[in-house]
Design a protein around this motif. Structure first.
Motif, PDB file in Angstrom:
ATOM      1  N   LEU A 108       0.859  -1.184   0.000  1.00 55.34           N
ATOM      2  CA  LEU A 108       0.000   0.000   0.000  1.00 55.34           C
ATOM      3  C   LEU A 108       0.892   1.229   0.000  1.00 55.34           C
ATOM      4  O   LEU A 108       1.574   1.517   0.986  1.00 55.34           O
ATOM      5  CB  LEU A 108      -0.912   0.007   1.229  1.00 55.34           C
ATOM      6  CG  LEU A 108      -1.968   1.125   1.242  1.00 55.34           C
ATOM      7  CD1 LEU A 108      -3.012   0.891   0.150  1.00 55.34           C
ATOM      8  CD2 LEU A 108      -2.641   1.225   2.604  1.00 55.34           C
ATOM      9  N   MET A 109       0.897   1.954  -1.126  1.00 56.66           N
ATOM     10  CA  MET A 109       1.656   3.196  -1.204  1.00 56.66           C
ATOM     11  C   MET A 109       0.751   4.345  -0.780  1.00 56.66           C
ATOM     12  O   MET A 109      -0.214   4.684  -1.466  1.00 56.66           O
ATOM     13  CB  MET A 109       2.206   3.415  -2.616  1.00 56.66           C
ATOM     14  CG  MET A 109       3.351   2.474  -2.937  1.00 56.66           C
ATOM     15  SD  MET A 109       4.260   2.918  -4.434  1.00 56.66           S
ATOM     16  CE  MET A 109       5.639   1.753  -4.313  1.00 56.66           C
ATOM     17  N   ILE A 110       1.074   4.911   0.373  1.00 55.12           N
ATOM     18  CA  ILE A 110       0.286   5.992   0.959  1.00 55.12           C
ATOM     19  C   ILE A 110       0.884   7.300   0.463  1.00 55.12           C
ATOM     20  O   ILE A 110       2.008   7.660   0.822  1.00 55.12           O
ATOM     21  CB  ILE A 110       0.333   5.904   2.492  1.00 55.12           C
ATOM     22  CG1 ILE A 110      -0.195   4.530   2.954  1.00 55.12           C
ATOM     23  CG2 ILE A 110      -0.461   7.037   3.122  1.00 55.12           C
ATOM     24  CD1 ILE A 110       0.149   4.193   4.389  1.00 55.12           C
ATOM     25  N   VAL A 111       0.125   8.003  -0.388  1.00 54.67           N
ATOM     26  CA  VAL A 111       0.657   9.169  -1.086  1.00 54.67           C
ATOM     27  C   VAL A 111       0.173  10.453  -0.430  1.00 54.67           C
ATOM     28  O   VAL A 111      -1.027  10.653  -0.217  1.00 54.67           O
ATOM     29  CB  VAL A 111       0.245   9.153  -2.574  1.00 54.67           C
ATOM     30  CG1 VAL A 111       0.906  10.308  -3.321  1.00 54.67           C
ATOM     31  CG2 VAL A 111       0.620   7.817  -3.221  1.00 54.67           C
ATOM     32  N   ALA A 130      -3.229  -0.393   6.563  1.00 53.04           N
ATOM     33  CA  ALA A 130      -2.274  -1.313   5.940  1.00 53.04           C
ATOM     34  C   ALA A 130      -1.872  -2.424   6.904  1.00 53.04           C
ATOM     35  O   ALA A 130      -1.882  -3.604   6.546  1.00 53.04           O
ATOM     36  CB  ALA A 130      -1.037  -0.547   5.476  1.00 53.04           C
ATOM     37  N   ILE A 131      -1.531  -2.054   8.131  1.00 54.83           N
ATOM     38  CA  ILE A 131      -1.077  -3.039   9.110  1.00 54.83           C
ATOM     39  C   ILE A 131      -2.184  -4.035   9.426  1.00 54.83           C
ATOM     40  O   ILE A 131      -1.953  -5.245   9.494  1.00 54.83           O
ATOM     41  CB  ILE A 131      -0.587  -2.332  10.388  1.00 54.83           C
ATOM     42  CG1 ILE A 131       0.669  -1.507  10.095  1.00 54.83           C
ATOM     43  CG2 ILE A 131      -0.293  -3.349  11.497  1.00 54.83           C
ATOM     44  CD1 ILE A 131       1.048  -0.541  11.199  1.00 54.83           C
ATOM     45  N   SER A 132      -3.405  -3.547   9.611  1.00 55.48           N
ATOM     46  CA  SER A 132      -4.529  -4.427   9.942  1.00 55.48           C
ATOM     47  C   SER A 132      -4.854  -5.394   8.812  1.00 55.48           C
ATOM     48  O   SER A 132      -5.322  -6.503   9.049  1.00 55.48           O
ATOM     49  CB  SER A 132      -5.769  -3.599  10.279  1.00 55.48           C
ATOM     50  OG  SER A 132      -5.568  -2.831  11.453  1.00 55.48           O
ATOM     51  N   SER A 133      -4.591  -4.978   7.581  1.00 55.41           N
ATOM     52  CA  SER A 133      -4.917  -5.814   6.423  1.00 55.41           C
ATOM     53  C   SER A 133      -3.789  -6.765   6.046  1.00 55.41           C
ATOM     54  O   SER A 133      -3.960  -7.610   5.165  1.00 55.41           O
ATOM     55  CB  SER A 133      -5.257  -4.933   5.218  1.00 55.41           C
ATOM     56  OG  SER A 133      -4.099  -4.259   4.757  1.00 55.41           O
ATOM     57  N   GLY A 134      -2.632  -6.620   6.671  1.00 58.48           N
ATOM     58  CA  GLY A 134      -1.500  -7.459   6.312  1.00 58.48           C
ATOM     59  C   GLY A 134      -0.788  -7.001   5.050  1.00 58.48           C
ATOM     60  O   GLY A 134      -0.057  -7.763   4.418  1.00 58.48           O
ATOM     61  N   THR A 135      -1.006  -5.742   4.676  1.00 53.33           N
ATOM     62  CA  THR A 135      -0.390  -5.168   3.485  1.00 53.33           C
ATOM     63  C   THR A 135       0.805  -4.314   3.881  1.00 53.33           C
ATOM     64  O   THR A 135       0.719  -3.527   4.821  1.00 53.33           O
ATOM     65  CB  THR A 135      -1.420  -4.298   2.727  1.00 53.33           C
ATOM     66  OG1 THR A 135      -2.568  -5.090   2.431  1.00 53.33           O
ATOM     67  CG2 THR A 135      -0.843  -3.755   1.444  1.00 53.33           C
ATOM     68  N   ALA A 136       1.915  -4.438   3.178  1.00 51.22           N
ATOM     69  CA  ALA A 136       3.128  -3.684   3.513  1.00 51.22           C
ATOM     70  C   ALA A 136       2.980  -2.221   3.096  1.00 51.22           C
ATOM     71  O   ALA A 136       2.715  -1.940   1.925  1.00 51.22           O
ATOM     72  CB  ALA A 136       4.342  -4.302   2.816  1.00 51.22           C
ATOM     73  N   PRO A 137       3.137  -1.268   4.037  1.00 53.95           N
ATOM     74  CA  PRO A 137       2.968   0.145   3.683  1.00 53.95           C
ATOM     75  C   PRO A 137       4.263   0.818   3.243  1.00 53.95           C
ATOM     76  O   PRO A 137       5.358   0.455   3.686  1.00 53.95           O
ATOM     77  CB  PRO A 137       2.473   0.754   4.999  1.00 53.95           C
ATOM     78  CG  PRO A 137       3.115  -0.090   6.064  1.00 53.95           C
ATOM     79  CD  PRO A 137       3.272  -1.475   5.483  1.00 53.95           C
ATOM     80  N   GLN A 186       7.305  -9.208 -10.504  1.00 55.88           N
ATOM     81  CA  GLN A 186       6.353 -10.110 -11.142  1.00 55.88           C
ATOM     82  C   GLN A 186       5.301 -10.587 -10.130  1.00 55.88           C
ATOM     83  O   GLN A 186       5.628 -11.076  -9.061  1.00 55.88           O
ATOM     84  CB  GLN A 186       7.062 -11.320 -11.727  1.00 55.88           C
ATOM     85  CG  GLN A 186       6.112 -12.278 -12.469  1.00 55.88           C
ATOM     86  CD  GLN A 186       6.805 -13.553 -12.907  1.00 55.88           C
ATOM     87  OE1 GLN A 186       7.653 -14.085 -12.195  1.00 55.88           O
ATOM     88  NE2 GLN A 186       6.437 -14.053 -14.091  1.00 55.88           N
ATOM     89  N   GLY A 187       4.041 -10.443 -10.522  1.00 59.68           N
ATOM     90  CA  GLY A 187       2.943 -10.927  -9.714  1.00 59.68           C
ATOM     91  C   GLY A 187       2.593 -10.076  -8.514  1.00 59.68           C
ATOM     92  O   GLY A 187       1.634 -10.381  -7.792  1.00 59.68           O
ATOM     93  N   GLN A 188       3.349  -8.997  -8.265  1.00 61.99           N
ATOM     94  CA  GLN A 188       3.095  -8.143  -7.098  1.00 61.99           C
ATOM     95  C   GLN A 188       2.100  -7.038  -7.459  1.00 61.99           C
ATOM     96  O   GLN A 188       2.104  -6.512  -8.568  1.00 61.99           O
ATOM     97  CB  GLN A 188       4.403  -7.515  -6.615  1.00 61.99           C
ATOM     98  CG  GLN A 188       5.402  -8.528  -6.073  1.00 61.99           C
ATOM     99  CD  GLN A 188       4.948  -9.117  -4.752  1.00 61.99           C
ATOM    100  OE1 GLN A 188       4.874  -8.428  -3.736  1.00 61.99           O
ATOM    101  NE2 GLN A 188       4.649 -10.407  -4.748  1.00 61.99           N
ATOM    102  N   THR A 189       1.265  -6.691  -6.477  1.00 64.83           N
ATOM    103  CA  THR A 189       0.256  -5.662  -6.693  1.00 64.83           C
ATOM    104  C   THR A 189       0.444  -4.532  -5.689  1.00 64.83           C
ATOM    105  O   THR A 189       0.548  -4.762  -4.486  1.00 64.83           O
ATOM    106  CB  THR A 189      -1.159  -6.232  -6.545  1.00 64.83           C
ATOM    107  OG1 THR A 189      -1.337  -7.297  -7.485  1.00 64.83           O
ATOM    108  CG2 THR A 189      -2.211  -5.160  -6.791  1.00 64.83           C
ATOM    109  N   VAL A 190       0.484  -3.311  -6.203  1.00 64.01           N
ATOM    110  CA  VAL A 190       0.636  -2.107  -5.396  1.00 64.01           C
ATOM    111  C   VAL A 190      -0.620  -1.261  -5.540  1.00 64.01           C
ATOM    112  O   VAL A 190      -1.110  -1.056  -6.655  1.00 64.01           O
ATOM    113  CB  VAL A 190       1.872  -1.289  -5.845  1.00 64.01           C
ATOM    114  CG1 VAL A 190       1.953   0.024  -5.079  1.00 64.01           C
ATOM    115  CG2 VAL A 190       3.148  -2.099  -5.667  1.00 64.01           C
ATOM    116  N   ALA A 191      -1.168  -0.780  -4.430  1.00 65.26           N
ATOM    117  CA  ALA A 191      -2.312   0.130  -4.472  1.00 65.26           C
ATOM    118  C   ALA A 191      -1.871   1.519  -4.040  1.00 65.26           C
ATOM    119  O   ALA A 191      -1.069   1.675  -3.110  1.00 65.26           O
ATOM    120  CB  ALA A 191      -3.437  -0.367  -3.560  1.00 65.26           C
ATOM    121  N   LEU A 192      -2.373   2.540  -4.740  1.00 70.48           N
ATOM    122  CA  LEU A 192      -2.085   3.934  -4.406  1.00 70.48           C
ATOM    123  C   LEU A 192      -3.286   4.523  -3.681  1.00 70.48           C
ATOM    124  O   LEU A 192      -4.411   4.465  -4.188  1.00 70.48           O
ATOM    125  CB  LEU A 192      -1.816   4.742  -5.675  1.00 70.48           C
ATOM    126  CG  LEU A 192      -0.715   4.240  -6.623  1.00 70.48           C
ATOM    127  CD1 LEU A 192      -0.678   5.105  -7.881  1.00 70.48           C
ATOM    128  CD2 LEU A 192       0.642   4.259  -5.933  1.00 70.48           C
TER     129      LEU A 192
END
Length: 331
Positions: A108-111, A130-137, A186-192
């Motif tokens: 999760l890219m926090i902009v 991000a932390i609660s969802s298990g997503t790396a910020p 490859q295969g990684q997903t980033v959300a803005l």
């Protein structure tokens, strides 16, 4: 779009374990790339396709990034697979029910931008999500080239550096955008995510080579006008995938206990040292919180932000429990 494999799309053992091999032959997997009010778009090894939903399924039950199995005869979703990670928020529009932001996101890219939009409390909210969802910020501070002193914003964000890397970039400079490349594999997903006008669409343009419309911020308050109106999954030029999201100035807490506990572990530890277990941390004798504030060991504003987030999260949990016919708050 060039031909893509399931691994390129983000398929992993987590998803394959949910499906029998024979089932895959009849209903192959696809990943949702666009969710609109009247249609669903998905990507598979054979390209992009428009899908109908299962009878009784509502569009708000699906998120960009979801994996589904597809009935190719009816061009319909046959099954929604369990999510590896999911980003949710509570909004006024969705009432008590959390609103899906995106699914199966790795980073999760926090902009935020180096102007009046910068808000430490809002950054903490996104970090808790991000932390609660298990997503790396990752914290991305944009418009560094337009700031009188970008290092000042970096200094103000420094208290959050133990939870996420912090980058300052010029989103219009390809060399500056290269700082984001370690998270696009490859295969990684980033959300803005971030407020309108902070430069998410500009970042998306640079990462994907597409031309998403951008708009200037308002000069009087540095607030942006909405550019992105729907979430979408797009392929990055280097590797991986990027999900752009509409600007969110408000991020209401809902089921983010873990993130709040991690972010404010020091405050929670102090609260446990108070003389009375029901201390309200105001004027009670033996309050470790107030002692730490007076001694300069704890910032008073940080304490108040913890109180606000905790109360908001607990109120949301109470409301959800009440709506489900249960009594009492989760502890």
């Amino acid at each position: 779009m060039a031909k893509i494999s399931l691994i390129d799309l983000g398929w992993s053992d987590f998803f394959s374990a949910q499906v029998d091999p024979d089932e895959l032959l009849v209903t192959p997997p696809a990943r949702i790339c666009d969710v609109h009010r009247d249609r669903i778009q998905a990507l598979s090894e054979d390209g992009e396709m428009a899908l109908e939903m299962l009878p009784g399924m509502k569009v708000n039950e699906l998120a960009v990034g979801d994996w589904v199995l597809v009935d190719l005869v009816e061009m319909r979703i046959a099954k929604l697979l369990e999510r590896h990670t999911v980003l949710r928020r509570r909004s006024e529009a969705s009432g008590l029910k959390p609103q899906l932001i995106a699914a199966n996101v790795d980073t999760l890219m926090i902009v935020s931008s180096c102007n009046d939009d910068f808000n430490l409390a809002r950054l903490e909210r996104y970090l808790a999500l991000a932390i609660s969802s298990g997503t790396a910020p990752v914290l991305v501070l944009t418009k560094a080239d337009m700031a009188e002193d970008a290092s000042d914003y970096l200094r103000r964000a420094e208290p959050l550096s133990s939870f996420a890397p912090i980058l300052t970039i010029n989103a219009r400079d390809p060399q500056s955008l290269e700082q984001l490349s370690p998270w696009f594999r490859q295969g990684q997903t980033v959300a803005l995510v971030g407020s309108s006008g902070v430069g998410k669409s500009t970042i998306l343009n640079g990462l994907t080579g597409e031309e998403v419309a951008t708009q200037d911020i308002r000069a009087d308050d540095s607030k942006g006008r909405h550019t992105t109106t729907a979430r979408s999954l797009r392929r990055a030029l280097s590797a991986g995938w990027v999900i752009d999201t509409p600007g969110m100035r408000a991020l209401a807490m809902s089921e983010n206990d873990e993130g709040i506990e991690v972010l404010f572990a020091d405050v929670i530890e102090l609260a446990g040292q108070c003389k009375f277990s029901d201390c309200r941390h105001e004027t009670e004798p033996g309050c470790a919180i107030q002692r730490a504030i007076k001694g300069g060991e704890l910032d008073a504003d940080r304490f108040q932000r913890w109180v606000k987030l905790r109360q908001e999260n607990e109120a949301s949990a109470d409301a959800l429990a009440g709506a489900g016919g249960r009594k009492g708050r989760r502890r």
